[in-house]
Design a protein around this motif. Structure first.
Motif, PDB file in Angstrom:
ATOM      1  N   SER A 114       0.811  -1.219   0.000  1.00  0.00           N
ATOM      2  CA  SER A 114       0.000   0.000   0.000  1.00  0.00           C
ATOM      3  C   SER A 114       0.841   1.264   0.000  1.00  0.00           C
ATOM      4  O   SER A 114       0.347   2.353  -0.310  1.00  0.00           O
ATOM      5  N   LYS A 115       2.112   1.145   0.343  1.00  0.00           N
ATOM      6  CA  LYS A 115       2.983   2.313   0.414  1.00  0.00           C
ATOM      7  C   LYS A 115       3.831   2.519  -0.839  1.00  0.00           C
ATOM      8  O   LYS A 115       4.644   3.441  -0.893  1.00  0.00           O
ATOM      9  N   HIS A 116       3.631   1.678  -1.855  1.00  0.00           N
ATOM     10  CA  HIS A 116       4.523   1.731  -3.006  1.00  0.00           C
ATOM     11  C   HIS A 116       3.780   1.763  -4.343  1.00  0.00           C
ATOM     12  O   HIS A 116       4.236   1.186  -5.336  1.00  0.00           O
ATOM     13  N   GLY A 117       2.654   2.462  -4.376  1.00  0.00           N
ATOM     14  CA  GLY A 117       1.944   2.639  -5.634  1.00  0.00           C
ATOM     15  C   GLY A 117       2.551   3.741  -6.480  1.00  0.00           C
ATOM     16  O   GLY A 117       3.470   4.462  -6.055  1.00  0.00           O
ATOM     17  N   LEU A 118       2.054   3.871  -7.705  1.00  0.00           N
ATOM     18  CA  LEU A 118       2.472   4.989  -8.549  1.00  0.00           C
ATOM     19  C   LEU A 118       2.019   6.286  -7.896  1.00  0.00           C
ATOM     20  O   LEU A 118       0.898   6.385  -7.397  1.00  0.00           O
ATOM     21  N   ARG A 119       2.869   7.266  -7.892  1.00  0.00           N
ATOM     22  CA  ARG A 119       2.532   8.518  -7.222  1.00  0.00           C
ATOM     23  C   ARG A 119       1.559   9.345  -8.071  1.00  0.00           C
ATOM     24  O   ARG A 119       1.684   9.423  -9.284  1.00  0.00           O
ATOM     25  N   GLU A 120       0.613   9.965  -7.385  1.00  0.00           N
ATOM     26  CA  GLU A 120      -0.339  10.852  -8.033  1.00  0.00           C
ATOM     27  C   GLU A 120       0.156  12.293  -7.964  1.00  0.00           C
ATOM     28  O   GLU A 120       0.913  12.656  -7.059  1.00  0.00           O
ATOM     29  N   VAL A 121      -0.305  13.098  -8.919  1.00  0.00           N
ATOM     30  CA  VAL A 121      -0.063  14.520  -8.803  1.00  0.00           C
ATOM     31  C   VAL A 121      -0.930  15.061  -7.671  1.00  0.00           C
ATOM     32  O   VAL A 121      -1.855  14.395  -7.207  1.00  0.00           O
ATOM     33  N   ALA A 122      -0.651  16.275  -7.228  1.00  0.00           N
ATOM     34  CA  ALA A 122      -1.339  16.812  -6.055  1.00  0.00           C
ATOM     35  C   ALA A 122      -2.802  17.155  -6.317  1.00  0.00           C
ATOM     36  O   ALA A 122      -3.663  16.941  -5.466  1.00  0.00           O
ATOM     37  N   GLN A 123      -3.100  17.718  -7.502  1.00  0.00           N
ATOM     38  CA  GLN A 123      -4.468  18.141  -7.800  1.00  0.00           C
ATOM     39  C   GLN A 123      -4.789  17.900  -9.276  1.00  0.00           C
ATOM     40  O   GLN A 123      -3.934  18.091 -10.146  1.00  0.00           O
ATOM     41  N   VAL A 124      -6.027  17.501  -9.542  1.00  0.00           N
ATOM     42  CA  VAL A 124      -6.542  17.334 -10.908  1.00  0.00           C
ATOM     43  C   VAL A 124      -7.914  17.992 -10.959  1.00  0.00           C
ATOM     44  O   VAL A 124      -8.720  17.820 -10.043  1.00  0.00           O
ATOM     45  N   ASP A 125      -8.185  18.740 -12.017  1.00  0.00           N
ATOM     46  CA  ASP A 125      -9.499  19.368 -12.173  1.00  0.00           C
ATOM     47  C   ASP A 125      -9.720  19.615 -13.661  1.00  0.00           C
ATOM     48  O   ASP A 125      -8.793  19.460 -14.477  1.00  0.00           O
ATOM     49  N   SER A 126     -10.935  19.994 -14.020  1.00  0.00           N
ATOM     50  CA  SER A 126     -11.233  20.221 -15.431  1.00  0.00           C
ATOM     51  C   SER A 126     -12.123  21.434 -15.605  1.00  0.00           C
ATOM     52  O   SER A 126     -12.832  21.856 -14.684  1.00  0.00           O
ATOM     53  N   TYR A 127     -12.077  21.985 -16.813  1.00  0.00           N
ATOM     54  CA  TYR A 127     -12.956  23.089 -17.185  1.00  0.00           C
ATOM     55  C   TYR A 127     -13.431  22.865 -18.608  1.00  0.00           C
ATOM     56  O   TYR A 127     -12.621  22.804 -19.540  1.00  0.00           O
ATOM     57  N   LYS A 128     -14.738  22.697 -18.771  1.00  0.00           N
ATOM     58  CA  LYS A 128     -15.379  22.540 -20.088  1.00  0.00           C
ATOM     59  C   LYS A 128     -14.656  21.480 -20.928  1.00  0.00           C
ATOM     60  O   LYS A 128     -14.386  21.680 -22.114  1.00  0.00           O
ATOM     61  N   GLY A 129     -14.312  20.357 -20.299  1.00  0.00           N
ATOM     62  CA  GLY A 129     -13.674  19.255 -20.995  1.00  0.00           C
ATOM     63  C   GLY A 129     -12.165  19.283 -20.978  1.00  0.00           C
ATOM     64  O   GLY A 129     -11.519  18.287 -21.326  1.00  0.00           O
ATOM     65  N   LEU A 130     -11.555  20.403 -20.589  1.00  0.00           N
ATOM     66  CA  LEU A 130     -10.103  20.533 -20.537  1.00  0.00           C
ATOM     67  C   LEU A 130      -9.610  20.063 -19.174  1.00  0.00           C
ATOM     68  O   LEU A 130     -10.005  20.616 -18.142  1.00  0.00           O
ATOM     69  N   VAL A 131      -8.729  19.073 -19.151  1.00  0.00           N
ATOM     70  CA  VAL A 131      -8.234  18.505 -17.902  1.00  0.00           C
ATOM     71  C   VAL A 131      -6.866  19.104 -17.581  1.00  0.00           C
ATOM     72  O   VAL A 131      -5.957  19.078 -18.413  1.00  0.00           O
ATOM     73  N   PHE A 132      -6.741  19.640 -16.389  1.00  0.00           N
ATOM     74  CA  PHE A 132      -5.501  20.239 -15.918  1.00  0.00           C
ATOM     75  C   PHE A 132      -5.028  19.510 -14.661  1.00  0.00           C
ATOM     76  O   PHE A 132      -5.822  18.925 -13.929  1.00  0.00           O
TER      77      PHE A 132
END
Length: 448
Positions: free
Chosen positions: A145-163
């Motif tokens: 459980s401590k060795h998964g692929l790391r995620e970025v800190a934040q993900v969000d979208s606007y009108k279909g655009l994912v940032f």
């Protein structure tokens, strides 16, 4: 699941302390050194690309659970993957065992990702599911459980655009984009069905600095009438419209984002050379006016361009979308897509794809002009004397419109370097700030 660790404080180096001598937007001058210096580039990766919200995908590219694509955030490789609950995760594309890349394909659908080196297997959510010789790990008290692929800190979208952003302290995407979203809607929300990206991603490389290209789209319409004159005449079959003679045009910026536009309605789309596209936009305009208002309806295919700081750009009407991926101080990898209204007829979508390839692709009549200019703007800066000469970025000083009802910082006229000044000021502010809370607010006309 492991989140990316908090970014360490970044020390301000002597070069960063001397940025005021290299970039002075109050006087409208710039040094070519910022396009060639390796130390400046390394600071950009840490203070801009590891902090800012970066465009990583369009939701239409990931319609089903398990759909993924690979891209980069700065020079960090990531996997953007749709989850079972239809949310989107962005994972660092590096195995936490020895750092090997775990996904080599550009896009696809997968039940998980397996590292070629030691057989570590990860689910679409990044969780470590198993590995080669798993018993040996179990005997050593290994905690999967401590060795998964790391995620970025934040993900969000606007009108279909994912940032996405690596920085947990970054402002929300809504706050980051600010009033510039009012203009983004001109291309990404003109129709009730939303937008989609056509086909795959076109990837090409240029020997230029990423800022040169990004600044070109943030507000440099001036080059169009000169650099692209012969190409525009070839596509239009007649004289080119003089931007300076258009009845109404503006440059608008906010925190380094910039959108410059005329209210001609069709200029950008016209140079695709496809009359059916022009007819489609004219017929759609009443619905756009009902949806977005009459003013924005005039912008849907108009002569215009935009950059979302730092490196996400697009051209309404021509509908080319691009990300200037940094690959060193003097090289970029350009990712290009064609965006269309999802509800548009298939014939119109194909004409848009074909028109975009004719104009803004590695062999496009406009892109070849731009690429040569961008490369030589960068290469001249390798000269130890030339890199310190002042470059002029002062066009349109004192054209700020404090009483404009349009959102953002509004300046009169497209032929104006106000957006370029705002772009480079944001760039300098990011490099000179130790954290987000230190980044100055220069909106409301403070930088004119």
């Amino acid at each position: 699941m492991s989140k990316v660790i908090n970014l360490k404080p970044i020390e301000t180096t002597p070069v960063m302390q001397g940025l005021d001598n290299l970039c002075n937007m109050e006087e409208g001058r710039l040094s070519g050194k910022i396009f060639w210096d390796q130390e400046i580039y390394e600071q950009e990766l840490e203070k801009i690309f590891a902090r800012c919200w970066l465009f990583v995908a369009h939701e239409s590219q990931l319609p089903k659970p398990g759909d993924y694509l690979t891209t980069t955030m700065g020079e960090d490789e990531v996997i953007v993957v749709r989850q079972k609950d239809m949310s989107i995760k962005v994972l660092i594309n590096a195995c936490p065992h020895r750092g090997n890349k775990v996904c080599f394909a550009e896009a696809g659908n997968a039940r998980g990702f397996v590292c070629n080196y030691h057989g570590w297997a990860f689910g679409p959510d990044g969780a470590l599911r198993g590995m080669h010789e798993s018993k040996a790990y179990e005997e050593s008290g290994f905690d999967k459980s401590k060795h998964g692929l790391r995620e970025v800190a934040q993900v969000d979208s606007y009108k279909g655009l994912v940032f996405a952003t690596f920085d947990p302290e970054a402002p929300s995407l809504e706050e980051y984009l600010g009033p510039i979203t009012w203009y983004l809607d001109v291309i990404f929300d003109m129709d009730e069905g939303g937008t989609e990206f056509l086909g795959g991603c076109i990837r090409s490389t240029y020997e230029c600095n990423w800022k040169v290209a990004a600044e070109n789209f943030v507000g440099d319409i001036l080059h169009g009438g000169w650099t692209h004159d012969s190409a525009a005449r070839a596509m239009l079959g007649g004289p080119v419209v003089n931007v300076g003679e258009l009845p109404e045009s503006y440059a608008v910026n906010w925190n380094g984002h910039g959108y410059e536009f005329a209210t001609d309605g069709i200029g950008n789309a016209a140079v695709l050379g496809e009359r059916e596209i022009n007819k489609y936009l004219h017929e759609l305009r009443p619905k756009v006016a009902e949806r977005l208002g009459e003013f924005r309806a005039q912008l849907t295919g108009a002569i215009s361009s935009c950059t979302i700081f730092p490196n996400f750009s697009f051209l309404p009407g021509q509908n080319t979308v691009r990300v200037w991926q940094p690959r060193g101080p003097n090289k970029i990898e350009l990712y290009t897509w064609v965006v269309v209204n999802k509800n548009a007829p298939e014939r119109i979508k194909e004409l848009w794809r074909r028109g975009a390839m004719m104009t803004f692709s590695p062999t496009g009549v406009f892109e070849m002009d731009d690429g040569e200019n961008w490369e030589y703007c960068t290469k001249t800066s390798r000269g130890v004397v030339t890199r310190y000469q002042d470059l002029y970025v002062g066009l349109g000083m004192n054209t700020y419109l404090p009483d404009s009802e349009l959102p953002g910082n509004v300046f009169k006229g497209q032929i104006n370097e106000a957006n370029s000044r705002a772009f480079y000021q944001r760039w300098k502010d990011m490099l000179q700030s130790e954290s987000w809370k230190d980044v100055p607010d220069r909106n409301n006309g403070k930088l004119k």
